[in-house]
Structure formats: structure tokens, C-alpha cells
Write a protein that holds these residues in place. Structure first.
Motif, short mmCIF file in Angstrom:
data_model
loop_
_atom_site.label_atom_id
_atom_site.label_comp_id
_atom_site.label_asym_id
_atom_site.label_seq_id
_atom_site.Cartn_x
_atom_site.Cartn_y
_atom_site.Cartn_z
N GLY A 1 -4.83 -1.31 -14.84
CA GLY A 1 -3.60 -0.96 -15.54
C GLY A 1 -2.83 -2.20 -15.96
N TYR A 2 -2.79 -3.18 -15.05
CA TYR A 2 -2.04 -4.40 -15.32
C TYR A 2 -2.65 -5.16 -16.51
CZ TYR A 2 0.10 -8.96 -14.47
OH TYR A 2 0.79 -10.13 -14.61
N ASP B 1 -5.51 1.51 -5.63
CA ASP B 1 -5.89 0.30 -4.91
C ASP B 1 -5.82 -0.90 -5.86
OD1 ASP B 1 -8.04 0.70 -6.56
OD2 ASP B 1 -9.45 1.18 -4.96
N ASN B 2 -6.20 -2.05 -5.36
CA ASN B 2 -6.08 -3.26 -6.18
C ASN B 2 -6.90 -3.18 -7.46
OD1 ASN B 2 -4.33 -4.36 -4.36
ND2 ASN B 2 -5.68 -6.00 -3.65
N ASP B 3 -8.07 -2.56 -7.39
CA ASP B 3 -8.90 -2.44 -8.60
C ASP B 3 -8.18 -1.64 -9.68
OD1 ASP B 3 -10.94 -3.93 -7.59
OD2 ASP B 3 -12.21 -2.23 -7.03
N ASN C 1 -2.26 4.03 -12.91
CA ASN C 1 -2.61 2.68 -12.46
C ASN C 1 -1.41 1.82 -12.10
OD1 ASN C 1 -4.68 3.81 -14.31
ND2 ASN C 1 -5.85 2.08 -13.53
N LEU C 2 -0.28 2.03 -12.74
CA LEU C 2 0.93 1.28 -12.39
C LEU C 2 1.92 2.18 -11.64
CD1 LEU C 2 1.43 -0.90 -15.62
CD2 LEU C 2 0.52 -1.63 -13.40
N GLU D 1 -4.36 -5.60 0.52
CA GLU D 1 -5.72 -5.09 0.69
C GLU D 1 -6.57 -5.93 1.65
OE1 GLU D 1 -6.77 -2.65 -2.66
OE2 GLU D 1 -8.70 -3.64 -2.74
N GLU E 1 2.70 -3.90 -4.18
CA GLU E 1 1.86 -4.68 -5.10
C GLU E 1 1.87 -4.05 -6.50
OE1 GLU E 1 0.93 -3.00 -2.49
OE2 GLU E 1 -0.97 -1.93 -2.79
N VAL E 2 2.01 -2.73 -6.56
CA VAL E 2 2.09 -2.04 -7.85
C VAL E 2 3.43 -2.36 -8.51
CG1 VAL E 2 2.08 0.21 -8.98
CG2 VAL E 2 0.54 -0.22 -7.05
N GLY F 1 3.30 -5.77 -9.98
CA GLY F 1 2.54 -5.72 -11.23
C GLY F 1 3.36 -5.12 -12.36
N ALA F 2 4.05 -4.03 -12.08
CA ALA F 2 4.85 -3.36 -13.12
C ALA F 2 6.01 -4.25 -13.55
CB ALA F 2 5.35 -2.02 -12.61
N GLN G 1 5.15 1.40 -3.85
CA GLN G 1 4.00 0.57 -3.46
C GLN G 1 4.23 -0.85 -3.96
OE1 GLN G 1 0.26 2.51 -4.21
NE2 GLN G 1 -0.94 0.67 -3.84
N MET H 1 -1.08 -8.53 -3.74
CA MET H 1 -2.26 -7.67 -3.68
C MET H 1 -3.14 -8.04 -2.49
SD MET H 1 -3.27 -7.66 -7.76
CE MET H 1 -4.74 -6.63 -7.64
N LEU I 1 -5.03 -0.92 -9.90
CA LEU I 1 -3.83 -1.66 -10.31
C LEU I 1 -4.17 -2.71 -11.37
CD1 LEU I 1 -0.95 -2.79 -10.21
CD2 LEU I 1 -1.53 -3.88 -8.03
N MET I 2 -5.24 -3.48 -11.11
CA MET I 2 -5.60 -4.55 -12.06
C MET I 2 -6.01 -4.00 -13.42
SD MET I 2 -4.88 -7.54 -11.27
CE MET I 2 -5.61 -8.30 -12.73
N ARG J 1 4.64 -6.92 -15.83
CA ARG J 1 4.36 -6.33 -17.14
C ARG J 1 5.64 -6.08 -17.93
NH1 ARG J 1 -0.60 -4.84 -19.75
NH2 ARG J 1 0.60 -3.09 -20.55
N ARG K 1 0.81 -1.22 0.00
CA ARG K 1 0.00 0.00 0.00
C ARG K 1 0.85 1.27 0.00
NH1 ARG K 1 -5.38 -0.57 -1.46
NH2 ARG K 1 -5.90 1.42 -0.50
#
Lengths: 344, 344
Positions: free
Chosen positions: B282-283, B275-277, B198-199, A259, A234-235, A238-239, A232, A255, B279-280, A242, A222
Motif C-alpha cells: 500500500g505504501y 502485516d509489513n508486506d 493496506n494502509l 514484526e 507502523e501503518v 506509513g500513512a 496500528q 515496521m 503495508l509496504m 504518504r 501491530r
């Protein structure tokens, strides 16, 4: 360049700053369990200012480092356990305690130009059989060449890796590239990067560092962390996915840790924010403790506190030199032709 | 490469998404006045989905575009006024109205592969004597080569500039560099970049775009905007200053507009969150409207809604194809061997 960077979660250490060091051992255990389930590479557990940081000066933690380690260690299967030690704050006794409680890594942090105070600590950490990582804090305050010299000192002392800590979140991607690539070329050990988000660049700078050969990176679920927070986590995961990196931590698991597990423990007002204060700290490149002083002296001398912070940044003022803030405010008031308000 | 990029504030347009299009004309006037005082280059004023967007489908705004423009235009001295038009949503009558109310710029937005629907609109905007900017939305869904072709179409129609819109916040800095540099090389008009966070890469991607020759960039005060928000404007201005760009907007003035003027108008829960939403989104690189459907079908078929979003992103599903979500959920449930829950 690595395709599989090591990912280090700071929620239970740098993230402690965001909760005034008040995570309970039970909360730490729950978060650590979720991170282990997500295959995080490393979790770091300590007071925000490292072992021994729990004090009037740095803020009392909800429990002792020993209680935290006792709670966290049993939660970890493959995830490694790290502790933080700042020479002058942490002690050899605490290091022994951490080693006895299963710490795999000790990170030893000094100001970017003061690596020379860390020799004994590195030697002791290696003697105890732990991995030793060196952290150069406030790395924007040193030239790339000085950073390399300081990192080489740590390498000489036995460091297994050296991290650039962008403690004020003041570096731009180009600054990160220049510094990381110089260290990667000049060291035989691993290079790491730790970002803060004061200029909104935590994720971007971390990707830039990896691009230049950093192999280990930090983040917090977070985006917890001191000031405007760390990268962050979890971001970042994700990045990194990707971007084609093959990292150990699982995106969904990370994630969920953020959360489902961490978030319900937090008050709304403990979430780090990229507000004007944290922006100014990154922009000026100064300690967060200067904010309060700059506001007070700004009011007293009729000067915008932001001008004071920028001036302090240019003077490269460090902690312990707070009395300079009054001098700066007075000088700026004169230069700007402001009437000095009465001492009220 | 320019050393003086044009900075466009989206608070009163993309930022409208974050407040459900409920800024009042008075609030818009106050924010616009603060941005003008800060020497912002351009402010854009429209429903979040452009002129004519106020509808049951896209959400009713608190006032008409005409009322907003009447409130904002008198507040602007040197700052230019922009409006957004999506072919199919906005009309020629609204464009006339905007021109009559002092709009300097009309931005015409299409899906990244549908520039060909915008020819009449560009011609009419130019006929009315306004600057015409073309926006390619969801630009992560097209290859760099396709984006160049589409941008060249807009150039042919009379566009004065073409923007890459990273509408889902799905691009990485390397993606941005590749796309922007191709457009800069292949066009004779200006190239712009518009980020979403988002990312966590809005500021980093914007710096990367400028580095490759973009000359105009977007942001929102406090990081308002659809989804996880746009580039946080005051942070962007600070980062551009630090990077040595000579921008028109004043850092302190922009910060004041964000925290003294805008922030008191916002509820806590209107602030975009990473938040996770988000992030997803963007991912996976999908529309935010898919979230709700993916959750529903995920529950129905016992599939993680995140897997559905990733699959939809890989299939490059666009708005209007929501019925595919059920098919995807059903197929994933079969592949994963999940029992399909009863239709409850």
C-alpha cells in the motif's frame, strides 16, 4: 496544523491489555530499544490501567511499574518516557517513583466528564517537573461542548496537552473533526488524539484529527491495545509519510520493531481482532466489561445481547452501573414479547 | 449524495483470493443465503480474477463459474447477482453463461488507464440486458483527470456505473475525496468505490467516498479480499448505520453471516493480515506479485526489498514489467554503495 506531529507509542501500556499485562521487563526493554532505534517520539510504560493498576480487579501485571521503568529507561536515548496515572488507581508515591526513574511525561486520565478529580494530580506532576498531559476517556459519551469545558479545566490545572481518547472506538471521522477542531480553537495547549479500531477507523480518524489541528497521536505496534486495539503504529507511520507529514519515527524501523521484535513475543490469540464483539462495543459505544453481562442476561431473558448493548449505549451507562443490564434485558424482553426463560 | 448507498458484497469474488479460490459451491451457497437473509444489495460471484480466471496463471478454483452460479442463484431472493469480467481473461461465452444463470450485473474491470479495451464488452453486456459496471483498477496510478477521462469512456460505452478500485490500498482519504468528487461532477452515471486495507484506511476511505457522492460501495465479510483484504463488510454496515445512512443490509444479519457462517469455513492463516508486506504494498502502491521478486533481488544485491518496492511505485511499474525489478535492485545497490553478492 502541524507538519510534524508527535507520535506516541502505547505498546508497553495500552498494548499491555492485549497480553493480559504479561510483558516481562526484558521484553519491554527489547521493544523499547527497537522503538528508540526507530526514533519514536515517546513510549508509554505502565500497566494497561496505569500505575497501580496491577491488582485482582484490573489484572496482575508480570512485574511492578518500577521494574518496568528500570528495564526501559536505559534503552531510551532521544525517545521520551511517559507513564499513565488514573486518579483513584495510581498514587503520589508511584508518581514520585516514576519521576525518579526518568519519566519525562505523566498522562493523567479521567472519564470524559470528570476532569475535576484531576486538579491535585496535575499540580503534583508539574511540581515534579514533568510534562503533564490530560486524557479525556470515552470521549464519545460527552458532547463536543462538554469536552471543551473539561479540557479547559485540565488546561487550568496545568496540563501541557489534552487528548481525546476514543476509548470505545465509537467515533466517526466527522465526530473526530468536530471535537478536535473545537478543542484546538478553545485551548492554548496542544490537542492529541487516541483511537481504537472497533469501527475500523483508527487510522482514518487519526488522520482526520491531525487535519483539524491535533499535534500528537497515539498508536501500538501491530495494533495492540484494549478491545480491537489502538491505531496500528507502523501503518500509521506509513500513512503519515504518504500524507506528507514529516514524523520522527522511521517507517522501516517501526515496521521492524513490530514484526521482528514484538510479533515473535505474541501468541496468535493475543492479537486484537475486529470481530463481532469488538464491532458491537464500538457500534454501541459501551465498555467491554458489559459484553459478558449482556450475554448472560440476554440468554436469561431471550433477548439478543446486541440489543442490550445498543440500549446501554443510548442510556450512556458507565462502569459501575452493571446492575442496570438486568433491567434493560427484562424491559427489552417485555417490549419484544419474548417469554422469559426460567432462571437456569 | 445518497442516504441509501448500494452495498455490494465481494466475499465470493475478491474474497476468493484469500482462500486461494477454494470456496466450494456448497460453501458459496451457504454464504450467499446468509447474505440474502441479511438483505445485502448485491453479491458478486467469480474467481478472484473474474470469470475465466481459473488457470495455472491465476490459480485454479475449486469449481467452474457455472457451478458456482448454479449453487448461488437459487439462494438469492431480493439480492442481485453480479459477475466480474476482465477483458482478456473472461470470454463472451462465459458472459452468456452467466446471463443464462441469472446474473443481473456484469462488472468489467480494466487497468485505470486502459478503459479503451472494454468497449465491446460493455456493448455486449448491455445487449444481453445486464447492468454494466466499469471498474478502474489500481486507480492510485492515474491522475484524477485521467481517471475522469477513462470513466467517461466507460460511460460512453454504456456503463451504468463506474467504480474507482483502490487495488493496492494506496489512497489516503484526501486522495479519495479528490478523485470521487471529480467523477461525480463529470459523469451522469453512478460512482462507486472499492477499498483495500493496506494502509488501514478501507472503512475511512469508503466513508470519504460516500461523503463526496459515491453511491455504491464494496466490502467482504471478515475483511477477506486480495492482499490485506477489502473493507470489512460487517464493520462497514455498522459504521454506515452509525453515520446515519439507511442501508439495506441488516447489521446483525451481516455480522451473523461473517461470524456464524463464513468464519467456521476459514483456516486461521487464510485471514488477511495487515502485516509489513501488505503495508509496504500500500505504501509503495505496487502489485503484490512484486513482493517475491523484490525479496529475491534485494537479497542478491544487498538492498532492502522495501527500497525496491518504493522505487517501483515511483516508477509506476505495472504487471508484466517484472524484469525491471532486477535493474532497480542493481541501481539501488550502486547508489547505496553496496557490494553485489555473488549469484547464489
Amino acid at each position: 496544523m502541524t507538519n510534524s506531529p508527535r507520535v506516541v507509542d502505547m505498546t508497553l501500556r495500552d498494548g499491555m491489555h492485549a497480553v493480559d499485562h504479561q510483558f516481562t521487563p526484558d521484553q519491554m526493554a527489547e521493544i523499547a530499544g527497537a522503538l528508540d532505534a526507530a526514533d519514536m517520539d515517546v513510549v508509554e510504560v505502565s500497566h494497561g490501567d496505569g500505575m497501580g493498576g496491577s491488582s485482582i480487579n484490573y489484572g496482575m501485571a508480570a512485574a511492578s511499574t518500577e521494574e518496568y521503568l528500570e528495564a526501559v529507561a536505559p534503552q531510551l536515548s532521544d525517545t521520551e518516557l511517559s507513564v499513565l496515572l488514573l486518579p483513584g488507581i495510581g498514587t503520589v508515591e508511584e508518581l514520585d517513583m516514576a519521576a525518579d526513574h526518568g519519566a519525562d511525561i505523566c498522562r493523567i486520565a479521567t472519564h470524559a466528564t470528570e476532569a475535576d478529580i484531576s486538579q491535585d494530580h496535575f499540580e503534583y506532576v508539574k511540581e515534579r517537573g514533568l510534562e503533564a498531559n490530560g486524557l479525556l476517556m470515552l470521549s464519545h459519551m460527552a458532547t463536543p461542548e462538554t469536552l471543551l469545558e473539561q479540557a479547559q479545566l485540565m488546561e487550568e490545572y496545568g496540563a501541557d496537552a489534552v487528548y481525546l481518547m476514543d476509548s470505545a472506538g465509537a467515533l466517526l471521522p466527522g465526530d473526530v473533526r468536530e471535537r478536535v477542531s473545537l478543542l484546538v480553537d478553545g485551548l492554548d495547549i496542544d490537542v492529541g488524539f487516541h483511537a481504537h479500531n472497533n469501527l475500523g477507523l483508527a487510522v482514518g480518524n487519526t488522520l482526520a484529527a491531525l487535519d483539524e489541528g491535533a499535534v500528537t497521536v497515539d498508536g501500538c505496534l501491530r495494533g495492540l491495545g484494549a478491545g480491537s486495539g489502538n491505531t496500528q503504529m507502523e501503518v500509521l507511520v506509513g500513512a503519515l509519510d504518504r500524507a506528507g507529514y514529516d514524523v520522527s519515527p522511521d517507517l522501516y524501523g517501526t515496521m521492524d520493531a513490530a514484526e521482528e521484535v514484538l510479533l515473535p513475543m505474541l501468541d496468535d490469540d493475543t492479537m486484537p481482532e475486529l470481530d463481532n464483539d469488538s464491532l458491537m462495543l464500538g457500534y454501541a459505544g459501551v465498555y467491554s466489561s458489559f459484553l459478558r453481562h449482556a450475554r448472560r442476561e440476554g440468554k436469561r431473558y431471550g433477548v439478543d445481547p446486541r440489543d442490550i448493548l445498543v440500549e446501554l449505549g443510548e442510556m450512556e451507562v458507565v462502569g459501575g452501573q452493571e446492575d442496570l443490564i438486568t433491567d434493560v434485558a427484562e424491559r427489552l424482553a417485555e417490549e419484544q414479547g419474548n417469554a422469559v426463560e426460567a432462571d437456569d
